[in-house]
Design a protein around this motif. Structure first.
Motif, PDB file in Angstrom:
ATOM      1  N   PHE A 120      10.601  -9.691  -9.894  1.00 37.35           N
ATOM      2  CA  PHE A 120       9.606 -10.136  -9.179  1.00 37.35           C
ATOM      3  C   PHE A 120       9.776 -10.368  -7.575  1.00 37.35           C
ATOM      4  O   PHE A 120       9.033 -10.297  -6.886  1.00 37.35           O
ATOM      5  N   GLN A 121      11.140 -11.112  -7.819  1.00 44.59           N
ATOM      6  CA  GLN A 121      11.275 -11.448  -6.117  1.00 44.59           C
ATOM      7  C   GLN A 121      11.543  -9.949  -5.284  1.00 44.59           C
ATOM      8  O   GLN A 121      11.125 -10.003  -4.054  1.00 44.59           O
ATOM      9  N   ARG A 122      12.121  -9.144  -5.985  1.00 41.92           N
ATOM     10  CA  ARG A 122      12.064  -7.956  -5.164  1.00 41.92           C
ATOM     11  C   ARG A 122      10.703  -7.113  -4.912  1.00 41.92           C
ATOM     12  O   ARG A 122      10.485  -6.755  -3.835  1.00 41.92           O
ATOM     13  N   PHE A 123       9.723  -7.377  -5.970  1.00 46.44           N
ATOM     14  CA  PHE A 123       8.376  -6.595  -5.507  1.00 46.44           C
ATOM     15  C   PHE A 123       8.002  -7.457  -4.311  1.00 46.44           C
ATOM     16  O   PHE A 123       7.327  -6.686  -3.460  1.00 46.44           O
ATOM     17  N   LYS A 124       7.954  -8.678  -4.120  1.00 39.44           N
ATOM     18  CA  LYS A 124       7.675  -9.132  -2.868  1.00 39.44           C
ATOM     19  C   LYS A 124       8.002  -8.741  -1.602  1.00 39.44           C
ATOM     20  O   LYS A 124       7.426  -8.912  -0.501  1.00 39.44           O
ATOM     21  N   THR A 125       8.954  -8.138  -1.658  1.00 40.99           N
ATOM     22  CA  THR A 125       9.851  -7.325  -0.455  1.00 40.99           C
ATOM     23  C   THR A 125       9.049  -5.995  -0.054  1.00 40.99           C
ATOM     24  O   THR A 125       9.418  -5.530   1.123  1.00 40.99           O
ATOM     25  N   HIS A 126       8.193  -5.557  -0.844  1.00 41.07           N
ATOM     26  CA  HIS A 126       7.708  -4.229  -0.889  1.00 41.07           C
ATOM     27  C   HIS A 126       6.856  -4.193   0.492  1.00 41.07           C
ATOM     28  O   HIS A 126       6.284  -5.213   1.104  1.00 41.07           O
ATOM     29  N   PRO A 127       6.872  -2.978   1.521  1.00 36.70           N
ATOM     30  CA  PRO A 127       5.826  -3.034   2.547  1.00 36.70           C
ATOM     31  C   PRO A 127       4.927  -3.424   2.400  1.00 36.70           C
ATOM     32  O   PRO A 127       3.817  -4.014   3.469  1.00 36.70           O
ATOM     33  N   ALA A 128       4.041  -3.034   1.457  1.00 38.01           N
ATOM     34  CA  ALA A 128       2.780  -3.246   1.049  1.00 38.01           C
ATOM     35  C   ALA A 128       2.432  -4.495   0.737  1.00 38.01           C
ATOM     36  O   ALA A 128       1.266  -4.757   0.423  1.00 38.01           O
ATOM     37  N   ILE A 129       3.357  -5.222   0.448  1.00 32.90           N
ATOM     38  CA  ILE A 129       3.225  -6.740  -0.249  1.00 32.90           C
ATOM     39  C   ILE A 129       3.540  -7.746   0.791  1.00 32.90           C
ATOM     40  O   ILE A 129       2.994  -8.819   0.849  1.00 32.90           O
ATOM     41  N   ARG A 130       4.771  -7.662   1.053  1.00 32.66           N
ATOM     42  CA  ARG A 130       5.476  -8.891   1.957  1.00 32.66           C
ATOM     43  C   ARG A 130       4.515  -9.369   3.089  1.00 32.66           C
ATOM     44  O   ARG A 130       4.614 -10.498   3.509  1.00 32.66           O
ATOM     45  N   GLY A 131       3.632  -8.695   3.895  1.00 27.33           N
ATOM     46  CA  GLY A 131       3.091  -8.878   4.987  1.00 27.33           C
ATOM     47  C   GLY A 131       1.904 -10.028   4.676  1.00 27.33           C
ATOM     48  O   GLY A 131       1.834 -10.858   5.429  1.00 27.33           O
ATOM     49  N   THR A 132       1.596 -10.153   3.340  1.00 24.01           N
ATOM     50  CA  THR A 132       0.534 -11.060   2.811  1.00 24.01           C
ATOM     51  C   THR A 132       1.157 -12.494   3.133  1.00 24.01           C
ATOM     52  O   THR A 132       0.805 -13.495   3.494  1.00 24.01           O
ATOM     53  N   PHE A 133       2.636 -12.735   2.708  1.00 28.58           N
ATOM     54  CA  PHE A 133       3.435 -13.884   2.762  1.00 28.58           C
ATOM     55  C   PHE A 133       4.138 -14.223   3.876  1.00 28.58           C
ATOM     56  O   PHE A 133       4.648 -15.394   4.039  1.00 28.58           O
ATOM     57  N   GLY A 182       5.857   2.744  -4.794  1.00 29.14           N
ATOM     58  CA  GLY A 182       7.355   3.586  -4.620  1.00 29.14           C
ATOM     59  C   GLY A 182       8.230   2.645  -3.771  1.00 29.14           C
ATOM     60  O   GLY A 182       7.814   1.528  -3.500  1.00 29.14           O
ATOM     61  N   PRO A 183       9.382   3.143  -3.796  1.00 30.54           N
ATOM     62  CA  PRO A 183      10.515   2.138  -3.159  1.00 30.54           C
ATOM     63  C   PRO A 183      10.041   1.944  -1.611  1.00 30.54           C
ATOM     64  O   PRO A 183      10.419   0.810  -1.204  1.00 30.54           O
ATOM     65  N   ALA A 184       9.216   2.895  -1.130  1.00 29.08           N
ATOM     66  CA  ALA A 184       9.176   2.711   0.256  1.00 29.08           C
ATOM     67  C   ALA A 184       7.739   2.660   0.871  1.00 29.08           C
ATOM     68  O   ALA A 184       7.322   2.429   1.873  1.00 29.08           O
ATOM     69  N   GLY A 185       6.665   3.006  -0.161  1.00 26.56           N
ATOM     70  CA  GLY A 185       5.487   3.261   0.107  1.00 26.56           C
ATOM     71  C   GLY A 185       4.503   3.072  -1.049  1.00 26.56           C
ATOM     72  O   GLY A 185       5.127   2.501  -2.060  1.00 26.56           O
TER      73      GLY A 185
END
Length: 551
Positions: free
Chosen positions: A279-292, A91-94
């Motif tokens: 795709f670029q937006r997807f990487k900013t999701h809280p569940a995703i961005r930490g990996t990078f 979702g947008p935040a989780g």
């Protein structure tokens, strides 16, 4: 110099177009069955693997059939076995993790491997050459050759050294004819030769329209604490709306490398949608961005994906040859896997063609390939997921994915579908709606750390084209492009292209269509999504395009 000069020719038993998993597997199998056969593989990339891009999590079933002892080969590229499988709804935040027990068994990646498919092809090429297969990288097949009966007898490679004005330059060299008893076409998604053959022999008659997605991928080196070798993570949902199909993958390879990718189904309606920016937006999701965080992006690429599945596969055999691999559209969409079926299709075609040659046949239709594939492992793999894509397209992400999961379960448990075999209906080009029905989408500016622009991304793909040559992206009717693609659809080519090839630029008071062909990563999206079918992708000079390392 006169381009009508006769081309030199070479004769083989089998000519294979495309050095991907399908073509190389067919070449290896032909030599396994009959070492005396002469086989040539044409590869348009500068080297085998240069134009290969995939996720990729590989089901080894095809390699097990082709090279049963491959695990004993210290040079094999399958270094990372899947250890953890995760499915997320964003979702947008989780996010919500879907329980693995609820997923149909065919979605389980246990026993599969996270790999660079380009490196798999480099390894297969070495195996093929050890068996005596001739491989010609840097040569693009541009023309199909026919005999007087209308059967395929081979292909011709493109002329080299043609200048931008279409005239032969100082370094002009005529292409070559490669003639064979049979010709196999394994040039990947939306290949130019396959398109010609499908049209000439009406191979799609009685089939549903082929469907496609655009897959965009980056390779990152991440911090050791953010890396979990063997982790496979798929997601769907945000940032795409519930009416737009697509999803993501994160695959943790060896050496702190992570492959991250995003797929957008090309039947989307909104011409303002921008797959690269999604795709670029997807990487900013809280569940995703930490990996990078603290990581470094090392490579980028994009490629169309066939998504039509079982009901969209064209007739595979034609007089003088057959379609194999992604040229035939053998991707299992919910599994996001096609390389296993590509290998299996190469094996199947090779077996049937080797038998035909032993029987004294040549340049006829090996109908056994078409007759046998649906009863094979390929057909069984595709049939049980045949309704996932049309259900998603028809009912949207939330309801469609749930119904698709139910359908896979009923196929798994009972061997049938409540839905029968659903149709796809429109082509992806026909799915686009006029801009007047939609509002522009505001995308955030890239930060250069986690999110990026297209041109810096294309730089990482090592794409190169000689500028003094004819543009390999052919616009049939430039007036139509202006009055329809621009005036009605608001110029979606500027957004659907993941390489910044197309621009509408104001010049002398009017809008002009500019094609930056040197940026092209050969994804073929323009050939698929242009609302009028007005753009045709053809190969540039052999060897040009991206050079993907470890993709």
């Amino acid at each position: 110099m006169d381009t009508s000069l006769d081309r030199e020719s070479m004769e083989f038993d089998v000519v294979i177009v495309g050095g991907g998993p399908a073509g190389l597997s067919a070449a290896i199998r032909l030599k396994q069955v009959n070492p005396d056969l002469s086989i040539v593989v044409l590869e348009k990339g500068a080297e085998v693997g240069a134009h290969i891009l995939s996720g990729a999590v590989v089901d080894p079933v095809g390699i097990d059939h082709l090279l049963p002892g491959w695990r004993d080969d210290p040079a094999h590229p399958f270094k990372t076995e899947v250890t953890d499988d995760q499915f997320l709804l964003l979702g947008p935040a989780g996010s919500v993790r879907l329980p693995n027990f609820a997923m149909p068994p065919l979605m389980n990646n246990h026993g599969n491997f996270i790999v660079s498919l380009g490196n798999v092809c480099r390894w297969l090429a070495a195996k093929a050459e050890e068996l005596g297969v001739e491989i010609y990288p840097g040569f693009a097949a541009v023309e199909v050759l026919y005999n007087e009966d209308g059967a395929v007898v081979g292909v011709a490679t493109g002329d080299m050294g043609i200048e931008k004005n279409g005239e032969p330059g100082q370094n002009f060299a005529r292409g070559m004819e490669l003639l064979g008893k049979y010709t196999l076409i394994g040039e990947g998604v939306r290949g130019s030769i396959a398109k010609q053959l499908i049209a000439k022999y009406d191979l799609s008659k009685g089939r549903e329209p082929q469907k496609f997605g655009i897959g965009i991928k980056e390779l990152w080196q991440v911090k050791p604490e953010n890396h979990k070798q063997g982790l496979v993570q798929h997601s769907f949902g945000w940032p795409l709306g519930m009416s737009t199909g697509g999803g993501s993958f994160l695959y943790h390879l060896e050496d702190n490398m992570v492959a991250v990718g995003f797929v957008v189904h090309l039947n989307y309606k909104n011409p303002y949608l921008y797959p690269f920016e999604e795709f670029q937006r997807f990487k900013t999701h809280p569940a995703i961005r930490g990996t990078f965080e603290g990581g470094k992006r090392v490579s980028y690429g994009a490629r169309a994906i066939t998504e039509g599945g079982y009901q969209s596969v064209p007739r595979l055999s034609f007089p003088g040859g057959a379609l194999i691999g992604c040229s035939a559209g053998l991707v299992n969409v919910p599994r996001i896997k096609g390389s296993h079926n590509a290998v299996l299709s190469g094996i199947l075609a090779a077996d049937r063609i080797a038998a035909a040659i032993v029987g004294g046949r040549a340049n006829d239709e090996v109908v056994e390939i078409e007759n046998d594939w649906r009863a094979s492992d390929i057909g069984r793999d595709l049939k049980r997921v045949r309704n996932v894509k049309p259900l998603w397209s028809r009912f949207g992400t939330a309801v469609g994915v749930a119904l698709g999961g139910l359908d896979m379960w009923t196929n798994q448990l009972f061997g049938f579908s409540f839905f029968g075999t659903l149709k796809h209906g429109k082509t992806d080009a026909q799915s686009l709606e006029p801009a007047s029905k939609h509002k522009p989408i505001a995308y955030p500016k890239p930060d250069g750390v986690l999110t990026f622009d297209r041109l810096s991304s294309v730089f990482l793909s090592n794409t190169n084209h000689e500028e003094n040559q004819p543009v390999h992206l052919k616009v049939k009717d430039m007036d139509l492009q202006k009055r329809s693609e621009h005036d009605i659809y608001a110029g979606p080519s500027n957004r659907y292209c993941p390489a910044g090839v197309y621009e509408w630029v104001e010049k002398d008071g009017r809008d002009v269509f500019v094609i930056n062909a040197q940026n092209c990563v050969h994804c073929k999206t323009c050939d698929i999504k242009d609302p009028n079918g007005n753009i045709t992708w053809v190969p540039p000079q052999g060897g040009e395009g991206p050079v993907y390392p470890n993709m």
